[in-house]
Each structure stands twice: as structure tokens, then as C-alpha cells.
Design an enzyme around this catalytic site. Sequence first.
Site, PDB file in Angstrom:
ATOM      1  N   PHE B 119      94.076  86.620 -69.239  1.00 32.85           N
ATOM      2  CA  PHE B 119      93.713  87.569 -70.950  1.00 32.85           C
ATOM      3  C   PHE B 119      92.535  87.484 -71.017  1.00 32.85           C
ATOM      4  O   PHE B 119      91.169  87.322 -70.924  1.00 32.85           O
ATOM      5  CB  PHE B 119      93.718  85.130 -71.345  1.00 32.85           C
ATOM      6  CG  PHE B 119      93.944  85.147 -72.569  1.00 32.85           C
ATOM      7  CD1 PHE B 119      94.960  85.833 -73.373  1.00 32.85           C
ATOM      8  CD2 PHE B 119      92.482  84.724 -73.728  1.00 32.85           C
ATOM      9  CE1 PHE B 119      95.343  85.301 -74.733  1.00 32.85           C
ATOM     10  CE2 PHE B 119      92.765  85.333 -74.890  1.00 32.85           C
ATOM     11  CZ  PHE B 119      94.400  85.568 -76.022  1.00 32.85           C
ATOM     12  N   LYS B 169      81.845  86.120 -68.750  1.00 32.73           N
ATOM     13  CA  LYS B 169      81.649  85.343 -69.886  1.00 32.73           C
ATOM     14  C   LYS B 169      80.873  83.933 -68.744  1.00 32.73           C
ATOM     15  O   LYS B 169      79.598  83.613 -69.972  1.00 32.73           O
ATOM     16  CB  LYS B 169      82.999  83.455 -69.731  1.00 32.73           C
ATOM     17  CG  LYS B 169      82.759  83.051 -71.223  1.00 32.73           C
ATOM     18  CD  LYS B 169      84.236  82.805 -71.489  1.00 32.73           C
ATOM     19  CE  LYS B 169      84.128  81.593 -72.723  1.00 32.73           C
ATOM     20  NZ  LYS B 169      84.901  80.916 -73.069  1.00 32.73           N
TER      21      LYS B 169
END
Lengths: 171, 568
Positions: B119, B169
Site C-alpha cells: 500500500f 517506515k
Amino acid sequence: MKRIITTTVINQSGVLNRVTGLLMKRQFNIESISVGPTEQAGISKMTFVVNVEDERKLEQLLKQLQKQIDVLKVNDITDKAMVMRELALIKVVSSPAVRSEIYSITEPFRAAVIDMSKNVTTFQVTGEPEKIDALVDLLKPYGIKELTRSGVSAFVRETQKAPAPQQLSIL
Amino acid sequence: MRDAATQTIQKSGADILIESLKEQGVEMIFGYPGGAVLPIYDALYKNPIRHVLARHEQGAIHAAEGYARVSGKAGVVLATSGPGATNLVTGIADAMLDSLPLVVFTGQVATTVIGTDAFQEADIVSITQPITKHNYQVKNVEDLPRIIKEAFYIASTGRPGPVVVDIPKNIATGMSSAQVSEEVRLPGYQPTTNPNYLQIQKAVQVLAEAKRPLILAGAGVLAAKATSELVAFAEKYQIPVTNTLLGLGGIPGDHDLFLGMAGMHGTYTANTAICECDVLMNIGARFDDRLTGNLADFAPNAKVIHIDIDPAEIGKNVPTDIPIVADAQKALIALLEQPITGPDTTQWLQKLTHNKNSYPLQYSTANKQGILPQQAVQLIHRLTGGDAVITTDVGQHQMWTAQYYKFNNPHNWVTSGGLGTMGFGFPAAIGAQLAKPDEKVVAIVGDAGFQMTLQELSLLQELRLPVKVVIMNNQSLGMVRQWQETFYEERYSQSLLHVQPDFVKLAQAYEIDAYKVETLEDAEEVFRKAFESNEPALIDCRVLQLENVYPMVAPGKGLSEMIGVISK
Ligand SMILES: Cc1ncc(C[n+]2csc(CCOP(=O)(O)OP(=O)(O)O)c2C)c(N)n1
């Protein structure tokens, strides 16, 4: 004109992509490329064979390569005394009837048999690209099933015959 | 281990990032949050560096460019992975072509899922590789301090440019005890800043013998802060100067030795001087095709001296007789230190002055009703005394501004030259105003280009910066329309804007004062009032739709083949 260019690069991920991407962006045509690690950890060497139109294009190519942050050194070694090798693997149709004939062709090229089955022989040959071209031409009539070439790898010889040709204006 | 002496403090990647930014002296970040950068936004929340929330990532990066251009410092951008990162692409390419220092941080999906089409995953490192000076993806938290340091160093030294740092991340959340300070060691990157002495001497010899020398000064002069040296050199040897589009402000716009801008919409005097000069000294310009026109016809009789910090620019487009790889300021200082006798440029300057007087930039008002865009620019110039920071978008209004706003200062001209990016001007003005809160900032934009980034009105509303937005509203994609008129027999394919928003109401929806002006008298009054105010304002300045930018060098033609040159 065909030029042989070596670049020493810091072996970061993506560095090959960066260099080939640069050549593509600037419209230089790569004829062959080979990359591998060097004797120094973390440092790789690339050898390109490139076709450039003229001196100015060549100078631009060298400067653009030099500009890359991960590129440590760029050398156009075309006019220097150098060693240049390419490896080819050639799979040739070789029924028992023609096998010895084929061997007599490959022998002067010092091609080694590295795999064999009933009707197919695989040769390994190293040398300058012209030598490999010549062997491939000779083997073509028998039927080449598969051919793969490594791209040229090269560096300058330890002793140079004549003083190196004049360096380009500003590098 | 429990041994307190050897225990080091563990910090998250996000905290390390913020600390490194502080260490770099970063005072503000232009950005937009999203999933992949939430850890970084959280670190910002705890540990504030000023964050400017644009309403679109393109707005953020153009604002950072405006900031970088007028402050001379690197602009810092932060966006999330995938769509956030790809929205930055235009600005990155823009900064690359105009050599603006930017450090762009993009979020990335976690290293564990990179390559799985996760995503909001986009391979931004590959996407931006051809449009950055350099880029990185951080693979280990330990590398973060070093990479950030390198990124700032690369972006702002040598020939400045954008550097992208992609941060997955889990790197932002990963813990490390890596220290912030580390020396930059980049063996493959050592820009040459000091000129070669022999080349300087050669340049001096060539200049001494010149009869018709000319200096072409580009944005490199501004980046190197070499404007006073440039003026000193030009004055000392009485050598005329022309500027590239991005080099404007390198010499005051009303200086006697200044010939105006050169190139496609340059002055007759500047372009013919390039054709006639016997020595062309290029300082910090890259011989872009919009400047040179047809290369076969460019400076045909000149010996070319080219000073540039980027060796790859020298000889790229124009063969160079004397290459000088150096910082423009250092090169000019070295040149100024050399004793030169000559050149004698009296006759040459006489001729150029004659040309300036006979073929000035001019326009005709005969049979025209309403405001001419050139008049509007001249009015802005008069009311701001030539000292405002001016940003523009791309199109006719940009060229008129370049022609008619005489720039006095080196850091008050912000425009998208190399990429020609519509939508640049307005957000760039916000960035410029943030960098120079006390200066007057005017964004001169086209009605079409403004609509590409007008969402930043919301940012303007929030910040209440005194930016003035002047829309040169010709109800068309003016420059496209001009080309269609000239080269496509007036077939106005998709270049006339029949439907326009009411810009005044639009601005009012954002609680920004707005005015519409249709006559020169109204314009004067409204501009004056707006410029005196300390609040943002938008002026919908209705200008003639069919006015064209002249003179012009048609595409493919040489500088000696200008059209639209009128003698006084
Ligand atoms: C992003 C982008 N798309 C398209 C273009 C091509 N283009 C150059 S000028 C122009 C017209 C600009 O119109 P406007 O903003 O109204 O300014 P004007 O020329 O009328 O002053 C266009 C479409 C561009 N430069 N940038």
C-alpha cells in the site's frame, strides 16, 4: 567510434542503475557492459563498450560519469595498452557425425567443452570480442542453439608502450 | 548489558532525523503528512522545527524552492510514500534544472515489504534518479545521521541541486544509538572551486586583445554570491553584460553596461551583441537552447571563455576555447587580481548604446483599450522601486516580467527557467516570503498557471503572509496562444479559457483580500494600496488577451533572426 571505458564505483545498491540510467538519459548507446567486485572491498568496476559520435560527445560522456557521486574514477582506455576479455558460452548442435569436425574448429580458439549431450555440445571461450565473433561465425552453420556473452571486461596493462594519449581538456 | 557506563542512549530514526536537521541549522520544513511518515511527524510534534503545511506536495516543494532561491540555504521537504512522493516529482525536476539546493525526505513502506507493491509503495529512488543530484534509500537506522549530513552537503555545495532521502517506515521507528556528528567522506565527490591559474591567465590574455568582449552572466553568479565581483569586473574593463533569464539581478537592471536579457525573448541589443562579439565570457550559465537559439548561429566569431563549477557544462552545448572550472566568485576574484591592459571597448560600447537607444523594449498602445501586461509589470516595478522579490509562473507574463521589471538586487528574482513549470510562481512566493519576512513579495502569475496550485491560497490564509498575487488574466494560455497565432495559423487549439472562476470570490472564500482591475488607473490605485498593506492580497488584473511577447527568436532560428524588433 567505439570506446572502452572503465569506471570504478562505490558499490552502493542501485549504482549500476544510476550509471546505465545516466547513459540512457544522455542518449549514449551501450554496446556491452560488465560489472563485478574488485580487489578492494566495497569497490566495483564497470567496463562499458560505447559507441560515440565524436570527441565532444566522448568528453561529455566521461564528465557526466565522473559527476556521479558514487563514481570514483573514469577511464577511457581505448587507446592504451590493455587487456580485454569477454566470455561466451555457446551451445552447438553436434551430432556424432560432425563432432570431431566441430572440435577441430574450436581447438585453435582454445574453447573448452563444459557440457555435452547426445546431439549438443556447450563450449566456453574467452578472448577479445573479435575472436569470439569469429568462432561464432564458424559455428553458425552447424546450428547454434543458444549463445550468451558476458560483455567486455578490461583494464590497462602495467607497462604502457607509448606515453598515454593527451588527456581531454578538463577532467 | 546492565553496565551503565557502556549503555548508550537509543533513539528512533525519526528523532535522529529531527536532531540531524537541527544540527544542519534547518529552520523550516515544507511538507505534507501520511502513513509512512507518521513517525517523523510524531517526532516533529514532540520536538518542533517549524513545519509549513502546504495543501499539495507540489505546493510544498515549490515553496521550498522559493525559500532556497532567496535564502541561499537548502530547502527541506517532507512527504509521505507513494502519492506523496510522486507529487514531488515536478518540483524535484524543476530544482534539478535550475540548480536549487533541496533536501527532500520521502517516506517509504517498511523494508520488509519493499518490492511487494505494498500500500502506497512507489520506487521513488528509481523515479527520481535521473532528476536528482543524488539520492538515497536508508537501509539501516545507523546510516541515517551520515546520509542526512551527506545529503545537505551534496545539495548545497558545488553545483547545487536536489537530493532525495527515502526513509522506510521501520527505519523511522527503528532504534539506534548512532551519533549525529560524523565527518562527510565522499571520495567520489570533490567539486573544484578554485580556478586553474594558467586558464585564468589565458582568459586575461584573450580579454586584453578583445575589441568586442561580452559577459554572459547566468544564475551561477547568483548562486556563488558573485554579483559585486561581476559588477566590479565589468566596470573595471568596461565590458558589457547580458543575463540569462535566471541570471537577472546579477547586475542592476539599470546599469549602463547592462544590455538586457539574452535569448528567445531577449533584447535586440543583447542578442546582436552575442552575434557580434569577439570574446564571449560565460559565467555560470549553461548555454541552454532557449538562450542560444540555433547553435550554428551562436556567437560565430567569438572566442569562448566558460566559467562553471560543473565541468560537465563546459563544452556540452558550445565549444569552449578557455574552460575554467571554478566557483564564479573565486574565478572573478582571480581575474580581478590579474593586471590587464585593455581591452579598449569604447567603440563597441558606443555601438551598443546606440542599439539600446534605437531598439529598446517597447510595445504599442495604439488602438488598444484596457491594461497591457507590459504596463502592469512596469507599474509593479515603479511601485516597488525594483526592490521587491518577484516570483513568476511560466508563460507570457514571465517573459514580460523578465523584460520590464528591472531587477536591482541579486536575490529578488524567482522563476522556473529550465523546466518551465506552470504552478511554480504562487507557492514559490510563499516560500520566498517565509525566507524574507520583511521584504515585499509579489507573485506575478498567469490565469492558467495559477489554477495549477491555487490550493495554496489556504496556506496563505493560514500564514497571513503579506504576499501579493497578481494574476495577469488574459483568459488564455497566453504563450501557447501566441505560438498558435504565430506558427499554427491562429488555430487556437485548447488555449482559450472560456470558463474561469471568479478569482475575487475565490480569494474571498479563503478570506484573502481580492480586487479586480480593468483600467490602468484602477490598477495603480489598487496595487499601491495592496503593496502598502501587510496582509495577503490577490489582484485579478485583466489584461489584453491578444498581446504578444516581442521581440522573439523563433524556435530553430538563430539569435540574428529576431522577429518583432521595432526601431524607435
Ligand atoms: C505544467 C505545465 N504544463 C504545460 C506547460 C506549457 N505551457 C507553457 S506556457 C503555457 C500557458 C500559460 O498560460 P498562463 O498561465 O495563463 O500564462 P500566460 O502565458 O497567459 O501569461 C503553457 C500551457 C507548462 N509550461 N507547464
